[in-house]
Write a protein that holds these residues in place. Structure first.
Motif, short mmCIF file in Angstrom:
data_model
loop_
_atom_site.label_atom_id
_atom_site.label_comp_id
_atom_site.label_asym_id
_atom_site.label_seq_id
_atom_site.Cartn_x
_atom_site.Cartn_y
_atom_site.Cartn_z
N GLU A 54 31.79 -3.35 7.66
CA GLU A 54 31.16 -2.06 7.98
C GLU A 54 29.84 -2.28 8.74
OE1 GLU A 54 30.70 0.50 4.57
OE2 GLU A 54 32.74 0.06 3.89
N ILE A 55 29.07 -3.27 8.33
CA ILE A 55 27.81 -3.58 9.02
C ILE A 55 28.10 -4.01 10.45
CG2 ILE A 55 25.85 -5.18 9.13
CD1 ILE A 55 25.88 -5.13 6.01
N ILE A 56 29.04 -4.92 10.61
CA ILE A 56 29.39 -5.42 11.95
C ILE A 56 29.92 -4.29 12.82
CG2 ILE A 56 31.00 -6.93 13.20
CD1 ILE A 56 30.76 -8.84 10.71
N SER A 57 30.79 -3.46 12.27
CA SER A 57 31.36 -2.34 13.01
C SER A 57 30.28 -1.33 13.40
CB SER A 57 32.44 -1.67 12.15
OG SER A 57 32.87 -0.47 12.73
N SER A 58 29.37 -1.06 12.49
CA SER A 58 28.28 -0.11 12.78
C SER A 58 27.40 -0.61 13.91
CB SER A 58 27.45 0.15 11.53
OG SER A 58 28.22 0.79 10.54
N PHE A 59 27.04 -1.89 13.87
CA PHE A 59 26.20 -2.43 14.95
C PHE A 59 26.96 -2.46 16.28
CE2 PHE A 59 23.17 -4.12 11.76
CZ PHE A 59 22.01 -3.67 12.36
N ASN A 106 0.82 -1.22 0.00
CA ASN A 106 0.00 0.00 0.00
C ASN A 106 0.85 1.27 0.00
OD1 ASN A 106 -2.29 -1.65 0.12
ND2 ASN A 106 -2.31 -1.61 2.36
N GLY A 107 1.94 1.24 -0.75
CA GLY A 107 2.80 2.42 -0.86
C GLY A 107 3.77 2.62 0.29
N HIS A 108 3.71 1.78 1.32
CA HIS A 108 4.63 1.87 2.46
C HIS A 108 5.77 0.90 2.24
CE1 HIS A 108 1.81 4.36 4.69
NE2 HIS A 108 0.85 3.49 4.37
N ILE A 109 6.99 1.36 2.46
CA ILE A 109 8.17 0.54 2.25
C ILE A 109 8.90 0.37 3.58
CG2 ILE A 109 10.40 0.37 1.07
CD1 ILE A 109 9.17 2.01 -1.21
N PHE A 110 9.24 -0.87 3.90
CA PHE A 110 9.98 -1.21 5.11
C PHE A 110 11.23 -1.97 4.69
CE2 PHE A 110 5.44 -1.15 5.86
CZ PHE A 110 5.33 -0.24 6.90
N THR A 111 12.39 -1.50 5.13
CA THR A 111 13.66 -2.09 4.71
C THR A 111 14.53 -2.33 5.93
OG1 THR A 111 13.49 -0.80 2.66
CG2 THR A 111 15.60 -1.84 3.12
N GLY A 112 15.22 -3.46 5.93
CA GLY A 112 16.11 -3.78 7.04
C GLY A 112 17.18 -4.76 6.63
N ILE A 113 17.92 -5.23 7.62
CA ILE A 113 19.03 -6.15 7.40
C ILE A 113 18.69 -7.48 8.04
CG2 ILE A 113 21.47 -6.59 7.86
CD1 ILE A 113 21.86 -3.55 8.02
N ILE A 114 18.86 -8.56 7.29
CA ILE A 114 18.73 -9.90 7.85
C ILE A 114 20.12 -10.32 8.31
CG2 ILE A 114 18.22 -12.33 7.41
CD1 ILE A 114 16.15 -11.41 5.36
N ALA A 115 20.23 -10.63 9.60
CA ALA A 115 21.52 -10.99 10.19
C ALA A 115 21.28 -11.82 11.44
CB ALA A 115 22.28 -9.72 10.55
N CYS A 116 22.33 -12.38 11.95
CA CYS A 116 22.26 -13.07 13.23
C CYS A 116 22.75 -12.12 14.31
CB CYS A 116 23.16 -14.31 13.23
SG CYS A 116 22.54 -15.62 12.16
N ALA A 117 22.18 -12.26 15.49
CA ALA A 117 22.61 -11.48 16.65
C ALA A 117 23.06 -12.46 17.72
CB ALA A 117 21.46 -10.62 17.16
N SER A 118 23.97 -12.04 18.54
CA SER A 118 24.47 -12.90 19.61
C SER A 118 23.46 -12.97 20.74
CB SER A 118 25.79 -12.35 20.14
OG SER A 118 26.18 -13.06 21.31
N ILE A 119 23.21 -14.17 21.20
CA ILE A 119 22.31 -14.34 22.35
C ILE A 119 22.89 -13.65 23.58
CG2 ILE A 119 23.25 -16.57 23.13
CD1 ILE A 119 19.53 -15.47 23.13
#
Length: 173
Positions: free
Chosen positions: A152-157, A56-69
């Protein structure tokens, strides 16, 4: 679709009891069949994915990754609601039988210029997957596997002090 894995009795006249060992075994068997048939595959190398949904015209964007428990236990991943022990037990039983998690946890983080730049750059390319589902949601995925961008992704997080559970409190617990 993956619904055949999480709802393995779709179309069957006789249904197993919800959360029963029989139903969970059917899910696991369907998952293994999808792997054996090449419907689901594993990447040869480590990678991230940029994932986008449009409806419906709304866009949602993100990163698929694993996170440490350990980030969850160390309160880097923060929750905003309590969980129910009974639901946690059902999910633990599911994981013990199926040995895979069918639904990701959605985490959110404060605005981050570096991550936004990476997402923008990746999503300007041709997606690896681009399809619409029967619910009219458009899905696109871009693979990010080059070492520099992944670092860069890892460093940013690593520089973000807290991220937050938007959906999946019981699954992560």
């Amino acid at each position: 679709t993956f619904l055949h894995v999480i709802k393995p009795e779709f179309g069957d006249a006789v249904k197993s009891k919800p959360n029963s060992p029989e139903l969970l075994q059917k899910s696991m068997k369907m998952f293994l069949k999808f792997m054996q048939d090449g419907i689901l595959t594993s990447d040869a190398e480590e990678s991230f994915y940029i994932y986008q949904q449009k409806k419906n015209g709304h866009i949602f964007t993100g990163i698929i990754a694993c996170a440490s428990i350990w980030d969850y236990f160390g309160n880097v991943i923060k929750r905003h609601e309590q969980t129910i022990a009974d639901r946690e037990e059902k999910l633990m039983h599911y994981l013990e039988v199926c040995d895979f998690n069918a639904e990701p946890v959605c985490l959110c983080y404060p605005d981050n210029r570096a991550l936004s730049k990476i997402i923008s750059s990746a999503s300007a390319q041709e997606p690896v997957y681009d399809f619409s589902a029967t619910d009219a949601i458009e899905h696109k995925l871009w693979k990010v596997s080059d070492k520099k961008t992944m670092d860069e992704i890892i460093s940013s997080f690593a520089k973000i002090p807290s991220i937050y559970i938007a959906d999946g409190h019981h699954r992560i617990s």
